[in-house]
Structures are given as structure tokens and as C-alpha cells.
Design a protein around this motif. Structure first.
Motif, PDB file in Angstrom:
ATOM      1  N   THR A  66      31.294   9.518   4.597  1.00 17.83           N
ATOM      2  CA  THR A  66      30.996   8.540   5.644  1.00 17.83           C
ATOM      3  C   THR A  66      30.426   7.240   5.082  1.00 17.83           C
ATOM      4  O   THR A  66      30.871   6.161   5.439  1.00 17.83           O
ATOM      5  N   ILE A  67      29.444   7.341   4.195  1.00 21.40           N
ATOM      6  CA  ILE A  67      28.766   6.146   3.706  1.00 21.40           C
ATOM      7  C   ILE A  67      29.713   5.237   2.940  1.00 21.40           C
ATOM      8  O   ILE A  67      29.526   4.048   2.880  1.00 21.40           O
TER       9      ILE A  67
ATOM     10  N   HIS B 163      20.933   8.689  10.373  1.00 20.51           N
ATOM     11  CA  HIS B 163      20.846  10.044   9.823  1.00 20.51           C
ATOM     12  C   HIS B 163      20.573  10.006   8.319  1.00 20.51           C
ATOM     13  O   HIS B 163      20.002  10.946   7.771  1.00 20.51           O
ATOM     14  N   ALA B 164      20.984   8.917   7.666  1.00 20.47           N
ATOM     15  CA  ALA B 164      20.788   8.796   6.224  1.00 20.47           C
ATOM     16  C   ALA B 164      19.411   8.270   5.869  1.00 20.47           C
ATOM     17  O   ALA B 164      18.994   8.382   4.718  1.00 20.47           O
TER      18      ALA B 164
ATOM     19  N   LEU C 251      24.055  16.297   9.644  1.00 21.68           N
ATOM     20  CA  LEU C 251      24.218  14.852   9.511  1.00 21.68           C
ATOM     21  C   LEU C 251      23.226  14.268   8.509  1.00 21.68           C
ATOM     22  O   LEU C 251      23.578  13.418   7.691  1.00 21.68           O
TER      23      LEU C 251
ATOM     24  N   HIS D  77      24.893  12.649   5.171  1.00 18.10           N
ATOM     25  CA  HIS D  77      24.745  11.205   5.054  1.00 18.10           C
ATOM     26  C   HIS D  77      23.783  10.825   3.933  1.00 18.10           C
ATOM     27  O   HIS D  77      24.016   9.845   3.221  1.00 18.10           O
TER      28      HIS D  77
END
Length: 729
Positions: free
Chosen positions: A9-10, A21-22, A42, A46
Motif C-alpha cells: 500500500t505505502i 494506520h501506519a 492494517l 502499513h
């Protein structure tokens, strides 16, 4: 859920699109366990992806192996470290049964906060390839994600829950997101590249004039409650009450422009501004300016994460605590006023000017959690009640050396997170930086570093007549009951005319050994230095006793808390502790190297944390391996016994001392060496030792060594340990 998509995702974001979430910690509370499972997924995926995206800045593999920061391992260690942390903690917590790569899980386990500016030695490390570490990370990612999907979850998440271990791994990786970025910032520019996910602030200019604003004092209670809704490290919990007098605090963090005046006044060349530790650091480093500054042809520049820019004078300066302290001394001389760094308690009074806390705030009230930039920004960008950067931008050094609050207790799965720093030499940093995420950004967080270490850290100053030591007091005496009991067993008095076991047992074993510099050696080299290993050394008395005979002795124990006691005695020359007499009453004890007779051999010992069944490769070529009260506490003693010969020189010795108190709490019954029936007949531990060791050793002596452990003034354990002495064939 598409786990592959989660894992990447990142990689599709800019810094402004990084999901919360990160960067924000997961609440422990809730009503729906499955919703909490999703939150953990998540946060894990993340955070994992954000960490890996930081390493995308590095353009060549060479950047992973260059030792950019002299006091830390190269970046390849940290790339692997956060993954091995999950496996090691899950294995220790018995959440998983199998390791993924024992070699990696030993190599990448420890080595983060070195004790001095010349301690770290990487000559023994044969680092794996980046590709191999990435493949290992992928395997760990899959393992942890599978565990999150299947483990039981009850709410609220408590410290004995498997979910707590997952949170521990997530928050641990967030710490190293920050520390790794500090190291990347020291790589040559040729090995890094600007990246859209890691863009710096471009707002630069002259700094605002700093001034001192009044702050009302008062009584303050520090410490986090055990029922708090967010994850915490052990040092956050407990209670400490402080009284703070009225004081003045600088409106802004010290800017590059304000600090430049100190540099141009040749503050680095005037010893009167520096304390003794600072003078020693200056002598060693020959520093003349902050670490991230450059001066070329009379022009000042600053190194950021991926680029060098003209010195942004309105950004906060980034220095270590020794430099910050020296500036305050200079400032005090300039103003003729009592200027110093703030204490932790004084920072908390400033923090009261911000009502919200992460993860509850809608928008971070400062340059924190990667919400704005991948760098610092002007010191007057975020102002609350007149004060700039109460949180964020850069961490803020304090006068306060970290210690545990009243009621402090280690977490059993990470007993060395805080205790090694309770030495009076690690000072707290408060407030977080632009890259601080998760637990780092909450109000209760407590992180500390050696005063010569660099983080993304700067400082503000205060004017106060109050002595910082009157607000808090270091816990000079070791009060943990288990630790104190072992310190007394090793260094305390004799009881009932039974000699001190650690000293007496070593003396008894040495009587049976035939040692010379010529009769124990490897065929490959002439053996001129006699070496011993004290495995399971606990708090270190036998290690020191062996050093009277051997040229070098390594003391290794699985417990970092034990190792820290031994190291503290070596470093400070004295160890203080309390032992229980009755009820809540204690007796205060103090031992010194000089009184024990070890002042001349302390330089011959080296203490390290390690697993007897998974030792690092550099621990080898010994003339004696001494294993006292160890084998009946190993999960698989046969694994230790069948491999230890590889670390002993030909003609060298293995000494095993144990009362053979086999307990399934430590060793599954199928792994007991003895104390069982075999084919209907008694099978003793000595039988098991002989059967296991005879292929490589001959038994030369068996002795009975008594010992006494004091529990209270009127309660003692009297035990007899059997010592067997084996010579390698």
C-alpha cells in the motif's frame, strides 16, 4: 482481504497520503474483536510497508553495509532486525513453536544502543545479502499476518495477550523507522535519492527572535495507568510525583540561527561550557559544529534525509545532549541568568497547553507522525499558547536521566527495553519529531539515549533557580526482588558457613584443570591467549572469578536484566541493592570491585546477552566453557551439549554444575537429560551427560558443591550442585 495489496500500500503514496494506520497507535479497547483484528492487520501491514519504503531511498546495496553511524550497525542490521524481533518475541512468548531462520534471528537480535562511542565492533559479522534479508522479511510478514488472522483476540488487549506481542513488534518497528532514518541521513549523497514519499519542507528563512515566557509551576503526577487505552513500554507505567517551581521557557526551540551564534563564538573550543563528559566527547570526535551541518567556502549547509541544502536558519538545530547542555552554559553566561535544559516534569507542564493526544486528535498539532514533511520545518509553524513545537519537529533533550517510576515492572518478553538505560547516563527526549509515529507520538512516551547519541533531536531552554535533582531522584539501589536475590547470591555474605558458591565452585573446578598456553590450541593457529566462556553467567561473579586465571572471559546470559547488573558493576565499580528482611522491610547492600578483589581483572571480561542454544559465531576458541546452574533451565539441553564442543579448543574443558532440578516449566519432559526411568531402570542426569558428551569428551572429575540462597532474613534455600568436569578429546 488481499494481503498482497496490503503489503504494498505505502508504495503508491506520497508523504501526504500515508494512512493513519501506519502512523498512529492502535487502541487496546473496543467492543468488536474482529474489528480489532482488522485494525491490527492494517497497523502491521502499513507500518511494515512504510518501514521498507524508507529503505527505497537507498540506491545501491553498498548503502546497506556502509557503517555511516560509528556507534550503530550498518543499515542491513536494522533492515533485518525489526523482522527478527517479531519471531524472537513470539517464540519467547510461546505464541509460535518454530523459528524461520535461527542464524538471522541471532545475528539481527541485539546491537542497538551501544554503551560508549567506541564500543561497537563489527569485525565478527558476515552480513547476508539484501536480497536474502528481503526474502526473510517476506517470510516473517506472511507468518505474522497469518497469526493475526487466526489468533484469539479478547478486549481490551492486555499485556499477556498474543495481540500485545504483535503491538510490541509494530511499535518496535516504528522506533526503528526513526533511528534508521537518522543513519540514512549520514550516508553519502551518492547512495541515496530524493523520493516523493519522503519530501522535505521548503520553507526556509530567518528565524524569529527567541524569548523566555513565564510558566506556572505546581505539583505534577507522572506515569501511565495500567488500564490506559494505548500500548505502552514498561518505563511509562507507575507513579512519580514532582513539585516544579515557576520558571521561564524559551518560546521556540533553539533554531539553527540561534545556535550558529554559539558556533561562531567558538563555543566548541571553550572548555568552560562543557561538562566532563562533553569534554571527553569533544576530545574524541574533534567536533566543531552539529553533526548534520556542513561548512564549505564560508557557507553553511545542512544534510537532510536525501539532500544537502543551504542551512535553513529558521528550522530547529539538531544536536546531542552534550551540545545542548554546552549551549545552555553559554547562554547563561550571555544573559547572566540560570539557563539550562528543561526537566521531563517541566516539559509536561508545557505539554498541558495541548489538550488532545494521539491517536485521538483529528489533525496533529505539530510536525509529527509524517503528517506534513519528511524533515523539520520552521520553529514558529506550530504555536500553542505562545510556545512553538511543544510536540513534533524534533525531539527535545532534557536534563532528566531516565529511571523507572514507582511500581516499575519489566514486561517478561522484553526485559531489556528500559533497564539497561537506568544507569544515569541516558537522558530523556520528549515531544517527538517529524518522523515519530505510534507510541512515540503519545504524551506518555518515554525514550532515552546516551547523551552523545544523535537522533532528530534539538532542545529548548529554561530559566529556573530550581535544582533539577529536587524534582526527581534516580533509583540508586536495585530493588527488583529477583535481581537483588541473585546479586546477594553472587556477591553477598556467606551463610551457615557455606562458601560463596560462585567463587568456591570456580576454585574447585580450577583445581582439576591442567591449563597452559601450549596444551590447548587449534591446529590452525598458535594459542597464546587463554579464553573462557561463562555461559548462563547471571549477574557475573563467576565470570570475574575466572578472569583471575584467564586472559579473557566472556559472560553470557539469556536475561538482559542480569547482564546489565554485571555490566553496571564493571562500569561503575560499585553495585547497590536491597534485600528483603521481612514483609516490606529491606536491608541496603553495597559491593565494590575493589572489596571483591576484581579491580585488576575487570578489563578482561565481556558481558553479552545471548541464547546458550543459539550463540553468535564469534563466541568460540575457548579453553574452558563453564556452565553453572544452566542445563536444567534450558528448553533443549541436549542441543547445547551436542554442539558446545565446536566452541572448545582441543584439550579444553567443559564444566557443568547443576542441582538437576528438572521442571517442565523450563524443559519439556522428553528433553530431560535424566531423573527418569529408561527401560524400567533409573537414569540419572550424570548418565545422560555421559551418554551425550562421551563422543567428544572424557569425564575427569565429579564434585558436590553446596550453596545457600537467601530469600529473607530467616528463610534460606540450601542446595547441592553436582559439578562434572570434562576434557575435550
Amino acid at each position: 482481504m488481499d494481503n498482497t495489496k496490503l503489503h504494498t500500500t505505502i508504495h503508491a503514496t506520497t508523504i501526504h497520503d500515508i494512512p493513519p494506520h501506519a502512523t498512529r497507535t492502535v487502541l487496546l479497547t473496543g467492543d468488536d474483536p474482529e474489528d480489532k483484528r482488522q485494525q491490527l492487520k492494517l497497523a502491521f501491514t502499513h507500518t511494515w510497508a512504510l518501514y521498507e519504503s524508507l529503505f527505497d531511498i537507498i540506491t545501491q546495496d553498498e548503502g546497506y553495509y556502509l557503517k555511516a553511524e560509528p556507534l550503530r550497525h550498518p543499515l542491513i542490521f536494522y533492515f533485518g532486525h525489526t523482522a527478527t524481533f517479531y519471531i524472537n518475541k513470539l517464540k519467547l512468548g510461546k505464541v509460535i513453536d518454530q523459528r524461520i531462520n535461527p542464524k538471522f534471528e541471532s545475528m539481527f537480535a541485539i546491537g542497538v544502543d551501544e554503551m560508549s562511542w567506541d564500543d561497537l565492533d563489527d569485525s565478527h559479522y558476515d552480513w547476508p545479502s539484501v536480497q536474502d534479508v528481503k526474502a526473510y522479511r517476506d517470510a516473517v510478514h506472511a507468518k505474522v499476518l497469518q497469526l493475526i488472522e487466526t489468533m484469539p483476540i479478547t478486549l481490551p488487549i492486555e499485556q499477556d495477550s498474543p495481540a500485545w506481542v504483535i503491538l510490541m513488534g509494530i511499535e518496535h518497528e516504528r522506533i526503528h523507522l526513526e533511528t534508521s532514518s537518522v543513519i540514512i541521513r549520514q550516508l553519502p549523497l551518492t547512495l541515496v535519492t530524493p523520493h516523493p514519499r519522503w519530501t522535505a519542507c521548503t520553507d526556509t528563512g530567518s528565524a524569529p527572535t527567541n524569548s523566555l515566557l513565564s510558566v506556572s509551576g505546581g505539583d505534577l503526577q507522572l506515569g501511565k495507568h495500567t488500564d490506559a487505552a494505548t500500548y505502552g513500554w514498561d518505563n511509562e507505567y507507575g507513579v512519580q510525583t514532582c513539585h516544579i517551581d515557576d520558571f521561564h521557557a524559551s518560546q521556540f526551540l533553539v533554531s539553527n540561527q540561534e545556535y550558529l551564534a554559539f558556533v561562531e563564538a567558538e563555543g566548541y573550543r571553550h572548555p568552560r561550557y562543557w561538562n566532563e563528559e562533553g569534554k571527553a566527547w569533544l576530545e574524541f570526535t574533534q567536533a566543531t559544529m552539529p553533526r548534520f551541518w556542513r561548512n564549505r567556502d564560508g557557507h553553511w549547509y545542512q544534510r537532510n534525509l536525501t539532500e544537502e541544502v543551504p542551512l535553513p536558519r529558521n528550522w530547529p538545530v539538531e544536536v546531542n545532549q552534550l551540545e545542548a547542555h554546552a549551549f545552555c552554559q553559554w547562554k547563561a553566561e550571555q544573559l547572566q541568568r540560570p539557563i539550562r535544559l528543561p526537566t521531563e516534569a517541566e516539559w509536561y507542564l508545557l505539554r498541558q497547553n495541548i489538550a488532545q493526544d494521539s491517536p485521538h486528535w483529528d489533525e496533529p498539532p505539530g510536525n509529527i507522525e509524517l503528517s506534513y514533511y519528511a524533515s523539520s520545518c520552521p520553529v514558529d509553524r506550530f504555536v500553542h499558547e505562545g510556545f512553538g513545537d511543544i510536540v513534533g519537529n524534533v525531539w527535545q533533550w532534557t536534563e532528566t536521566a531516565i529511571d523507572g517510576f514507582q511500581g516499575f515492572a519489566v514486561h517478561p518478553l522484553y526485559d531489556d527495553f528500559s533497564t539497561p538505560t537506568f544507569d544515569g547516563k541516558h537522558n530523556l527526549i520528549k515531544g517527538g519529531s517529524w518522523i515519530s509515529t505510534g507510541n512515540e507520538s503519545i504524551q506518555a512516551s518515554r525514550y532515552a539515549f546516551r547523551r552523545h547519541f544523535y537522533q532528530h533531536a534539538g532542545f529548548r531552554y529554561v530559566e529556573s533557580q530550581q535544582d533539577p535533582s529536587t524534582m526527581t531522584r534516580l533509583n540508586v539501589y536495585e530493588t527488583d526482588e529477583l535481581i537483588s536475590q541473585y546479586l546477594e547470591f553472587h556477591y553477598g555474605a556467606e551463610y551457615f558457613h557455606v562458601p560463596n558458591f560462585c567463587q568456591h565452585a570456580v576454585q574447585q573446578c580450577l583445581q582439576e584443570l591442567s591449563l597452559s598456553r601450549n596444551n590447548t590450541h587449534n591446529a590452525s593457529h598458535t594459542h597464546s591467549t587463554m579464553k573462557a566462556l561463562d555461559i548462563g553467567c547471571s549477574v557475573g561473579r563467576a565470570t570475574l572469578e575466572l578472569a583471575k586465571t584467564f586472559d579473557h572471559v566472556d559472560g553470557i546470559d539469556f536475561s538482559a536484566r542480569f547482564i546489565q547488573q554485571a555490566y553496571s558493576l564493571i562500569e561503575q565499580g560499585e553495585k547497590r541493592y536491597t534485600i528483603k528482611t521481612e514483609g516490606d522491610l529491606v536491608e541496603f547492600k553495597s559491593v565494590t570491585l575493589q572489596a571483591l578483589g576484581y579491580q585488576d581483572v575487570a578489563n578482561k571480561v565481556y558481558f553479552a546477552q545471548g541464547d546458550a542454544c543459539n550463540l553468535k559465531p564469534q563466541f568460540t576458541d575457548y579453553d574452558l566453557v563453564y556452565a553453572s546452574n544452566l542445563i536444567d533451565r534450558l528448553a533443549d539441553p541436549k542441543q547445547f551439549l551436542t554442539t558446545i564442543h565446536q566452541r572448545i579448543n582441543s584439550g579444553g574443558y567443559l564444566v557443568i554444575a547443576s542441582p538437576y532440578t528438572w521442571l517442565e516449566e523450563y524443559t519439556a519432559k522428553q528433553h530431560w537429560l535424566g531423573g527418569i526411568k529408561v527401560n524400567g531402570e533409573n537414569f540419572t542426569t550424570l548418565d545422560g551427560l555421559t551418554e551425550t558428551l562421551i563422543p567428544h569428551f572424557e569425564l575427569i572429575a565429579v564434585k558436590e558443591i553446596p550453596f545457600v540462597i537467601r530469600e529473607t532474613k530467616r528463610k534460606f534455600q540450601h542446595t547441592v550442585s553436582e559439578m562434572t568436569i570434562w576434557r575435550k578429546r
